[in-house]
Design an enzyme around this catalytic site. Structure first.
Site, PDB file in Angstrom:
ATOM      1  N   LYS A  12      21.712  48.924  89.847  1.00  0.00           N
ATOM      2  CA  LYS A  12      21.524  47.833  88.869  1.00  0.00           C
ATOM      3  C   LYS A  12      20.827  46.667  89.544  1.00  0.00           C
ATOM      4  O   LYS A  12      20.855  46.521  90.782  1.00  0.00           O
ATOM      5  CB  LYS A  12      22.862  47.362  88.286  1.00  0.00           C
ATOM      6  CG  LYS A  12      23.932  46.905  89.302  1.00  0.00           C
ATOM      7  CD  LYS A  12      23.877  45.466  89.754  1.00  0.00           C
ATOM      8  CE  LYS A  12      25.065  45.093  90.656  1.00  0.00           C
ATOM      9  NZ  LYS A  12      24.799  43.969  91.549  1.00  0.00           N
ATOM     10  N   ASP A 138      32.241  45.819  89.752  1.00  0.00           N
ATOM     11  CA  ASP A 138      31.024  46.289  89.086  1.00  0.00           C
ATOM     12  C   ASP A 138      31.180  47.670  88.447  1.00  0.00           C
ATOM     13  O   ASP A 138      30.277  48.135  87.750  1.00  0.00           O
ATOM     14  CB  ASP A 138      29.859  46.385  90.097  1.00  0.00           C
ATOM     15  CG  ASP A 138      29.392  45.021  90.570  1.00  0.00           C
ATOM     16  OD1 ASP A 138      29.797  44.006  89.963  1.00  0.00           O
ATOM     17  OD2 ASP A 138      28.615  44.980  91.545  1.00  0.00           O
TER      18      ASP A 138
END
Ligand code: C5P
Length: 297
Positions: A12, A138
């Site tokens: 990401k 995350d």
């Protein structure tokens, strides 16, 4: 031993990152746009002896013991469901570590998702999100990678659409950053902008159901970790300067670093910039946003 599943675990980017509060549990509340990109680790799952977890990786620098987040994901599933099935995970590591790209968290999310399905554990999505959050802040995002405004500790996800085609050139400076170190450094600062109502914060708070305008977002990118990482590692500034010189519309560090990405709205200039930077000795990746991930048998 029989192979039973494979998965891709994407990286990401943080399209901006503000730390907006310190929490009673010692963690921080953040505000960020997370976007999955087409740079992925590959995981392959095989059966192993009962109760065993083995991780194999060609990179000898990668810790493969009980602290590895893949290992912790398997432990969490065993604790939660009582399953004693053994697994061997072969990991092809493509996402750089200590880079702010979330590779370890993504590997853990892929493991939770794949084993929940392949072992018929039947955990609902909500419970997987909770288990993921216990493994790492995350991990919930990577259970459904896409583009999302992320808040809280990382568990509040609002999926959004970013309009317009975007190409990213990533430069990986020659150092790694530990996330725990970066949060410690940040919280040592008396006023690190907890109440700042910057353009970036106002933009994210103003988005209702409409897509985010890429132009508006990239015009106000900021990352609270970037100045303090640059203080310790001047090479960060050199990476940013090289991206600006190569023609990037905007630049920002992702996560707690060390990768800096440049934004391009057209493929040609992005490809040229990536090869110029590569020739100049920078470790470079050319990436695009990614949708949901594949997991197959
Ligand atoms: O959750 P994760 O293990 O990825 O976090 C690593 C470290 O970063 C934590 O130990 C914590 O100190 C810090 N952190 C934080 N606030 C967050 C995420 C991480 O303070 N939202």
């Amino acid at each position: 031993m029989a192979h039973f599943a494979s998965a891709e675990a994407p990286a990401k980017l943080n399209l901006g990152l503000k730390i907006v509060g310190k929490r009673p549990d010692g963690y921080h509340d953040l505000l960020s746009v997370f976007q999955a990109i087409d740079l992925s680790d590959a995981l392959s799952f095989e059966e192993a002896e009962e109760s065993r977890t083995e991780i194999r990786c060609a990179d000898p620098a990668l810790p493969i013991g009980p602290d590895n987040l893949i290992h912790r994901a398997v432990d969490a599933l065993r604790r939660e469901t009582g399953t004693r099935r053994g697994v061997r995970v072969s990991l092809t590591k493509v996402i750089p570590t200590g880079a702010g790209l979330g590779g370890g968290s993504s590997d853990a999310a892929a493991t939770l998702r794949v084993l929940n399905g392949a072992w018929c554990l039947g955990l609902p999505g909500e419970r997987l999100l909770e288990l993921g959050a216990e493994i790492g802040s995350d991990v919930p995002f990577f259970l459904r990678p896409g583009t999302a405004i992320v808040s809280g500790r990382g568990e509040r996800l609002r999926y959004v659409r970013l309009d317009g085609p975007v190409h990213y050139v990533l430069v990986r400076p020659p150092f790694e950053v530990s996330t725990a170190w970066a949060f410690r450094r940040l919280s040592e600062r008396a006023n690190f902008g907890l109440t700042a109502r910057t353009k970036y914060v106002n933009l994210l708070n103003s988005i209702a159901d409409s897509p985010i305008s890429a132009c508006e977002l990239f015009a106000c990118l900021e990352n609270d970790f970037e100045p303090l990482v640059a203080e310790t590692w001047p090479a960060l500034k050199a990476a940013r300067a090289a991206l600006v010189t190569s023609g990037a519309t905007a630049c920002c560090m992702t996560g707690s670093g060390s990768v800096v990405f440049g934004v391009f709205f057209e493929a040609g200039p992005a490809i040229r910039a990536a090869s110029e930077l590569q020739r100049a000795g920078h470790r470079t990746f050319l990436c695009r946003p990614a949708g949901s991930v594949s997991a197959g048998r």
